[in-house]
Design an enzyme around this catalytic site. Structure first.
Site, PDB file in Angstrom:
ATOM      1  N   GLN A 165       1.029  -1.210   0.071  1.00 30.19           N
ATOM      2  CA  GLN A 165      -0.109  -0.028   0.178  1.00 30.19           C
ATOM      3  C   GLN A 165       0.914   1.196  -0.048  1.00 30.19           C
ATOM      4  O   GLN A 165       1.694   1.372   0.746  1.00 30.19           O
ATOM      5  CB  GLN A 165      -0.948   0.068   1.043  1.00 30.19           C
ATOM      6  CG  GLN A 165      -1.945   1.158   1.106  1.00 30.19           C
ATOM      7  CD  GLN A 165      -2.876   0.996   2.365  1.00 30.19           C
ATOM      8  OE1 GLN A 165      -2.534   1.379   3.216  1.00 30.19           O
ATOM      9  NE2 GLN A 165      -4.207   1.280   2.196  1.00 30.19           N
ATOM     10  N   TYR A 192      -6.436  10.879   3.618  1.00 27.63           N
ATOM     11  CA  TYR A 192      -4.825  11.276   3.278  1.00 27.63           C
ATOM     12  C   TYR A 192      -4.916  11.766   2.103  1.00 27.63           C
ATOM     13  O   TYR A 192      -5.852  12.143   1.396  1.00 27.63           O
ATOM     14  CB  TYR A 192      -4.091  10.012   3.441  1.00 27.63           C
ATOM     15  CG  TYR A 192      -3.917   9.339   4.792  1.00 27.63           C
ATOM     16  CD1 TYR A 192      -3.620  10.112   5.871  1.00 27.63           C
ATOM     17  CD2 TYR A 192      -4.864   7.843   5.122  1.00 27.63           C
ATOM     18  CE1 TYR A 192      -3.737   9.220   7.114  1.00 27.63           C
ATOM     19  CE2 TYR A 192      -4.490   7.370   6.328  1.00 27.63           C
ATOM     20  CZ  TYR A 192      -4.129   8.233   7.369  1.00 27.63           C
ATOM     21  OH  TYR A 192      -4.251   7.644   8.440  1.00 27.63           O
ATOM     22  N   ARG A 201      -7.581   2.154  -3.184  1.00 23.32           N
ATOM     23  CA  ARG A 201      -8.490   2.374  -2.076  1.00 23.32           C
ATOM     24  C   ARG A 201      -9.132   3.705  -1.885  1.00 23.32           C
ATOM     25  O   ARG A 201      -8.383   4.761  -2.107  1.00 23.32           O
ATOM     26  CB  ARG A 201      -7.593   1.956  -0.638  1.00 23.32           C
ATOM     27  CG  ARG A 201      -8.688   1.500   0.414  1.00 23.32           C
ATOM     28  CD  ARG A 201      -7.795   1.124   1.745  1.00 23.32           C
ATOM     29  NE  ARG A 201      -8.951   0.157   2.381  1.00 23.32           N
ATOM     30  CZ  ARG A 201      -8.621  -0.267   3.748  1.00 23.32           C
ATOM     31  NH1 ARG A 201      -7.859   0.252   4.441  1.00 23.32           N
ATOM     32  NH2 ARG A 201      -9.757  -0.800   4.077  1.00 23.32           N
ATOM     33  N   GLY A 225      -9.254  -6.665   9.034  1.00 20.65           N
ATOM     34  CA  GLY A 225      -8.396  -5.972   9.653  1.00 20.65           C
ATOM     35  C   GLY A 225      -7.917  -6.363  10.963  1.00 20.65           C
ATOM     36  O   GLY A 225      -7.056  -7.277  11.292  1.00 20.65           O
ATOM     37  N   ARG A 226      -8.625  -5.959  11.943  1.00 22.72           N
ATOM     38  CA  ARG A 226      -8.374  -6.233  13.259  1.00 22.72           C
ATOM     39  C   ARG A 226      -8.383  -7.956  13.556  1.00 22.72           C
ATOM     40  O   ARG A 226      -7.543  -8.274  14.422  1.00 22.72           O
ATOM     41  CB  ARG A 226      -9.395  -5.598  14.284  1.00 22.72           C
ATOM     42  CG  ARG A 226      -9.008  -3.989  14.330  1.00 22.72           C
ATOM     43  CD  ARG A 226     -10.141  -3.085  14.680  1.00 22.72           C
ATOM     44  NE  ARG A 226     -11.263  -2.939  13.888  1.00 22.72           N
ATOM     45  CZ  ARG A 226     -12.147  -2.117  13.624  1.00 22.72           C
ATOM     46  NH1 ARG A 226     -12.342  -1.421  14.769  1.00 22.72           N
ATOM     47  NH2 ARG A 226     -13.268  -2.088  12.909  1.00 22.72           N
TER      48      ARG A 226
END
Ligand code: FNR
Ligand code: 8K6
Length: 347
Positions: free
Chosen positions: A101, A179, A226, A316-317
């Protein structure tokens, strides 16, 4: 509930076929060595998760002024490339695939890290202080000139080429989560009056330039993106953002990216101006392979794939809490619950 949908292979294009639909979401861990160099421990950590259909690396900065968090890895020095080679070698040895990424945080960077001022579409400061570094307030970024933007596009290309040289199977451009690229795509953070602002076409220009330049350098089949149509982090959503994403996604439909990935923490969040969940909005507009994310469990991931709501499920988590997530799901074993304290260690 049958979880078989998760274990159907998927062909992204004639270069990439994934053995299952479970992907490891990009997860910043802040564990790189000085010089932002990936470590042996990081290679082990990713290697343990190689059963995922695809791993997406933690966000990796493309150049020094891209940094907004401590000890994140980079992909712009020889040492960083060498460090990443250990990671890709371990993942490949264990039978997996990994995309890098590519990250620039724009206005949520801080000169504390690089000595350089943050840059952004417009000189608008993000209110607040850096996470875990509460004595540092965000700074007012320098608005990028057109020349600066050309340089940035080239820096994304160099970073993508470096990633391929380090052995990655492809790159995911981080256009999400508030971002840099996302800052161009939303009215809250883009107040430019040149060819990069004011209209959906102009506001999409930088993102498309990065997508096209990176695709030309490493192949569209090995390039992914993304995005966050419904802003939820570092940016205030604006109903007008809808037109930008309608236009932007239609442009993406004309490119043959490996996949499009939603960036969100919780996809149950609904946005009026998107007509519901971010994932529904993307599925309705994007015609290529769609990777969903955000609070997915094995059951909801399998159901979503089964019903056609998405094609790939990023985890993810739960992947932090369960290095052997794929095997546990396959064997119907219980999952370990994620706890934020788990971020302190790279298991
Ligand atoms: C993230 N997330 C994230 N997203 C991204 O695009 N790049 C990144 O580097 C990170 N880093 C990161 C670190 C940590 C500790 C967390 C918890 C999350 C977001 C992540 O990819 C994902 O979208 C969310 O975690 C939601 O998915 P889960 O955790 O509900 O499966
Ligand atoms: C809210 C959205 C933004 C996207 C998040 C990415 C950054 C997350 C930073 C996580 C940092 C993990 C640091 C681990 C250090 C261990 C200290 C206990």
């Amino acid at each position: 509930m049958a979880l078989t949908a998760l274990f159907q292979p998927i062909t992204l294009n004639d270069e990439l076929t994934l053995p299952n639909r479970i992907t490891m979401a990009p997860l910043t861990r802040c564990m790189a060595d000085p010089g932002l160099v990936p470590t042996e421990q990081m290679a082990e950590y990713y290697g343990r998760r190689a059963e995922a259909g695809l791993i997406i690396s933690e966000a990796t900065i493309i150049r020094a002024d891209a940094q907004g968090y401590p000890d994140v890895p980079g992909i712009f020095t020889t040492e960083q490339i060498e460090g990443w080679k250990k990671v890709t070698a371990k993942v490949h040895a264990n039978g997996g695939k990994i995309f890098m990424q590519l990250w620039h945080v724009g206005r949520v960077a801080h000169s504390y890290f690089s000595g350089l001022p943050p840059v952004a579409p417009s000189a608008i400061r993000h209110e607040g202080t850096l996470p875990r570094m509460r004595d540092l307030s965000y700074e007012t970024p320098k608005a990028l000139t057109s020349d600066d933007i050309q340089v940035l596009v080239n820096d994304y290309v160099t970073a993508a080429k470096n990633a391929m040289a380090a052995g990655f199977d492809g790159v995911e451009i981080h256009g999400a989560n508030g971002y840099l690229i996302d800052q161009f795509l939303h009215y809250d953070t883009n107040k430019r009056d040149d060819e990069y602002g004011q209209t959906p076409e102009n506001m999409s220009r930088f993102a498309l330039a990065v997508v096209d330049a990176v695709s030309a350098a490493v192949g569209a089949k090995r390039t992914a993106l993304r995005i966050t149509p419904g802003a939820y982090a570092h940016i205030q959503p604006d109903p007008r953002d809808r037109e930008v994403f309608d236009y932007f996604i239609e442009q993406l439909n004309q490119r043959e990216l490996a996949y499009l990935h939603l960036g969100i923490f919780d996809d149950s969040l609904e946005f009026d101006f998107l007509g519901g969940r971010s994932s529904q909005y993307i599925r309705e507009h994007y015609r290529g392979t769609f990777m969903n994310v955000g609070g997915l469990t094995p059951d909801t991931a399998a159901a979503g794939i089964e019903s056609g709501a998405f094609d790939l499920a990023a985890i993810g988590r739960l992947f932090i809490a369960n290095p052997d997530f794929v095997k546990r799901v396959q064997d119907n074993q219980p999952l370990v619950t994620y706890k934020p304290e788990m971020l302190a260690e790279l298991v």
